[in-house]
Design a protein around this motif. Structure first.
Motif, short mmCIF file in Angstrom:
data_model
loop_
_atom_site.label_atom_id
_atom_site.label_comp_id
_atom_site.label_asym_id
_atom_site.label_seq_id
_atom_site.Cartn_x
_atom_site.Cartn_y
_atom_site.Cartn_z
N THR A 27 0.83 -1.20 0.00
CA THR A 27 0.00 0.00 0.00
C THR A 27 0.86 1.26 0.00
N TYR A 28 1.94 1.23 0.76
CA TYR A 28 2.85 2.37 0.81
C TYR A 28 3.47 2.64 -0.56
N LYS A 29 3.92 1.58 -1.25
CA LYS A 29 4.52 1.74 -2.58
C LYS A 29 3.47 2.23 -3.59
N THR A 30 2.25 1.74 -3.47
CA THR A 30 1.18 2.20 -4.35
C THR A 30 0.91 3.69 -4.12
N GLY A 31 0.91 4.11 -2.87
CA GLY A 31 0.73 5.52 -2.55
C GLY A 31 1.86 6.38 -3.09
N LEU A 32 3.09 5.84 -3.08
CA LEU A 32 4.23 6.58 -3.63
C LEU A 32 4.13 6.73 -5.14
N MET A 33 3.41 5.84 -5.79
CA MET A 33 3.19 5.98 -7.23
C MET A 33 2.00 6.90 -7.52
N TYR A 34 1.01 6.89 -6.65
CA TYR A 34 -0.24 7.61 -6.89
C TYR A 34 -0.14 9.10 -6.56
N TRP A 35 0.26 9.42 -5.33
CA TRP A 35 0.18 10.80 -4.88
C TRP A 35 1.13 11.76 -5.58
N PRO A 36 2.36 11.39 -5.90
CA PRO A 36 3.17 12.34 -6.68
C PRO A 36 2.57 12.64 -8.06
N PHE A 37 1.99 11.63 -8.70
CA PHE A 37 1.32 11.85 -9.98
C PHE A 37 0.13 12.79 -9.82
N VAL A 38 -0.65 12.58 -8.75
CA VAL A 38 -1.80 13.44 -8.48
C VAL A 38 -1.35 14.89 -8.29
N GLN A 39 -0.32 15.09 -7.50
CA GLN A 39 0.13 16.46 -7.23
C GLN A 39 0.81 17.10 -8.44
N LEU A 40 1.49 16.29 -9.23
CA LEU A 40 2.10 16.81 -10.46
C LEU A 40 1.01 17.33 -11.40
N THR A 41 -0.02 16.53 -11.61
CA THR A 41 -1.11 16.98 -12.47
C THR A 41 -1.88 18.13 -11.83
N ASN A 42 -2.02 18.10 -10.51
CA ASN A 42 -2.74 19.15 -9.80
C ASN A 42 -2.09 20.52 -10.04
N PHE A 43 -0.77 20.59 -9.88
CA PHE A 43 -0.11 21.88 -9.99
C PHE A 43 0.28 22.27 -11.42
N SER A 44 0.26 21.31 -12.34
CA SER A 44 0.65 21.66 -13.70
C SER A 44 -0.53 21.78 -14.67
N LEU A 45 -1.60 21.04 -14.45
CA LEU A 45 -2.70 21.03 -15.41
C LEU A 45 -4.03 21.60 -14.89
N VAL A 46 -4.27 21.50 -13.62
CA VAL A 46 -5.56 21.89 -13.06
C VAL A 46 -5.56 23.39 -12.75
N PRO A 47 -6.59 24.10 -13.20
CA PRO A 47 -6.68 25.53 -12.87
C PRO A 47 -6.80 25.74 -11.34
N VAL A 48 -6.36 26.89 -10.89
CA VAL A 48 -6.29 27.18 -9.46
C VAL A 48 -7.64 27.00 -8.77
N ASN A 49 -8.70 27.44 -9.39
CA ASN A 49 -10.01 27.38 -8.74
C ASN A 49 -10.59 25.95 -8.69
N TRP A 50 -10.00 24.99 -9.37
CA TRP A 50 -10.46 23.59 -9.35
C TRP A 50 -9.54 22.68 -8.55
N ARG A 51 -8.44 23.17 -8.01
CA ARG A 51 -7.46 22.31 -7.34
C ARG A 51 -8.00 21.62 -6.10
N THR A 52 -8.77 22.32 -5.32
CA THR A 52 -9.33 21.70 -4.12
C THR A 52 -10.28 20.57 -4.47
N ALA A 53 -11.12 20.79 -5.47
CA ALA A 53 -12.07 19.75 -5.90
C ALA A 53 -11.32 18.56 -6.49
N TYR A 54 -10.29 18.83 -7.28
CA TYR A 54 -9.51 17.75 -7.88
C TYR A 54 -8.82 16.90 -6.81
N THR A 55 -8.21 17.57 -5.83
CA THR A 55 -7.54 16.84 -4.76
C THR A 55 -8.55 16.06 -3.92
N GLY A 56 -9.72 16.63 -3.71
CA GLY A 56 -10.77 15.92 -2.99
C GLY A 56 -11.23 14.67 -3.73
#
Length: 96
Positions: A27-56
């Motif tokens: 589970t820890y290794k899966t999280g290490l693959m999942y969360w960096p990808f989520v945050q990379l896309t969050n800060f590079s592709l998602v507009p500022v006003n949608w970031r909270t919803a995307y992370t949720g």
């Protein structure tokens, strides 16, 4: 008297740390693959006003994965695909 944490005590398991030993590293290794990808896309592709919803939404998907892993998985994403393949094969019954 010592009160052990987690769902294992509520489920009445004898060895409350068995799930931890079996699934933690996967589970820890899966999280290490999942969360960096989520945050990379969050800060590079998602507009500022949608970031909270995307992370949720991503947090909801992660919680769903954790619930699945607790019930029948081994803490890896591969276990989800195996379950989906099994269900897909079971749904296709030969017609009479």
């Amino acid at each position: 008297m010592r009160y052990p944490p987690g769902m294992s005590i509520l489920q009445g398991k004898d060895d409350i740390f068995l799930d931890l030993r079996q699934k933690f590293w996967n589970t820890y290794k899966t999280g290490l693959m999942y969360w960096p990808f989520v945050q990379l896309t969050n800060f590079s592709l998602v507009p500022v006003n949608w970031r909270t919803a995307y992370t949720g939404l991503c947090g909801f998907l992660w919680a769903t994965f954790l619930c699945f892993s607790q019930q029948s998985g081994d803490g890896t994403v591969e276990s989800i695909f195996i379950l989906l393949r099994r269900k897909e094969a079971g749904d296709r019954s030969p017609e009479k």
